[in-house]
Design an enzyme around this catalytic site. Sequence first.
Site, mmCIF file in Angstrom:
data_model
loop_
_atom_site.group_PDB
_atom_site.id
_atom_site.type_symbol
_atom_site.label_atom_id
_atom_site.label_comp_id
_atom_site.label_asym_id
_atom_site.label_seq_id
_atom_site.Cartn_x
_atom_site.Cartn_y
_atom_site.Cartn_z
ATOM 1 C CE LYS A 1 -10.796 -4.727 -2.492
ATOM 2 N NZ LYS A 1 -9.456 -4.260 -2.066
ATOM 3 N NE ARG B 1 -10.995 1.334 -2.994
ATOM 4 C CZ ARG B 1 -10.290 0.516 -3.783
ATOM 5 N NH1 ARG B 1 -10.804 0.036 -4.880
ATOM 6 N NH2 ARG B 1 -9.072 0.188 -3.436
ATOM 7 N NE ARG C 1 0.061 -4.208 -3.777
ATOM 8 C CZ ARG C 1 -1.266 -4.129 -3.743
ATOM 9 N NH1 ARG C 1 -1.999 -5.194 -3.551
ATOM 10 N NH2 ARG C 1 -1.852 -2.965 -3.883
ATOM 11 N NE ARG D 1 -0.317 -0.031 -7.526
ATOM 12 C CZ ARG D 1 -1.346 -0.840 -7.307
ATOM 13 N NH1 ARG D 1 -1.465 -1.960 -7.992
ATOM 14 N NH2 ARG D 1 -2.262 -0.533 -6.435
ATOM 15 N NE ARG E 1 -4.418 2.305 -1.847
ATOM 16 C CZ ARG E 1 -3.971 1.289 -2.573
ATOM 17 N NH1 ARG E 1 -2.688 1.052 -2.643
ATOM 18 N NH2 ARG E 1 -4.808 0.525 -3.227
#
Length: 215
Positions: free
Chosen positions: A13, A88, A127, A160, A171
Site C-alpha cells: 500500500k 489501523r 525487505r 528493520r 504484525r
Amino acid sequence: MKIVMLGAPGAGKGTQARLISEKYGIPQISTGDIFRANIRDNTELGQRAKSYMDQGLLVPDQVTCDLVVDRIRRDDCAGGYILDGFPRTIPQAQALTKALSDHGSRIDYAIDVEVPDDNIVQRMSGRRACPKCGATFHIRYKMPQTEGVCDTCGSELIQREDDHAQTVQKRLDVYHSQTQPLIQYYREQGVLHTVDGTREMNTVFNDICAALEES
Ligand code: AMP
C-alpha cells in the site's frame, strides 16, 4: 480526493500510495514513515513509538490520531491526501470520521490492497531499508544496484527490526484482529474498493486508478 489505503503490512500500500500521490498531486501521509523519521531524529514521539514498533505492536490510538489530525489540517492537504497506514483500528477510523465531519467532509475512497498472509511473510522478510534516508529495497523484487547499499544515499542497508520473521507474524496477527475490521467499516460507508495486490505493481495501480476515476 481523500483516500485511505487499507491492507496488511507489506501488501504494497505504501508503494501504491506513492504512485497515487505522484499521479494526482496530493500528499501521501504515512504514519509509519512519520514515526520512523521521529525515531531517526530521536524525538520524544520517536522514543515512545519505537518500543511498540519493535515488538510489532501498534502505537497507542491517541498519539497516532493527534498526529494525523494535525497533519491533515495543513495547507498542502486542502486538495486531498492519501492516508497510508492510518487508520489501523476502529477507534482511529472513528476519530478520523469525526475530525472530517466536524468540517463537513469525509473519506472519498478506501482502497483495500488484498494479499494472502504467506505471500506477505515472503515479501517482508526480504525487505531491506536504509537507516539514513528511509528508502526501501527487496532482496528479490527490488534489488539495490550494489548489494547491501542504498541507491539513494550510499548507506549500508539493514533489515528493520519489525521486518524480522517473528515480528512479521505478530504484525499480521495485529492486522487481522485490529485492522481488518476497517474493511467492513468502510464498506458500510459505501467507499470501499478492493484490488488484488498479488499482481505486478503497475497492474495493481491501473486497477486503483480505474476505481478512483470511475466512481
Ligand atoms: P508501517 O510502516 O505502516 O507498516 O508501520 C510500521 C509500524 O508503525 C507499525 O507496525 C506500528 O507499530 C506503527 N504504526 C504505523 N501506523 C500506525 C497507526 N495508524 N496506528 C498505530 N501504530 C502505527
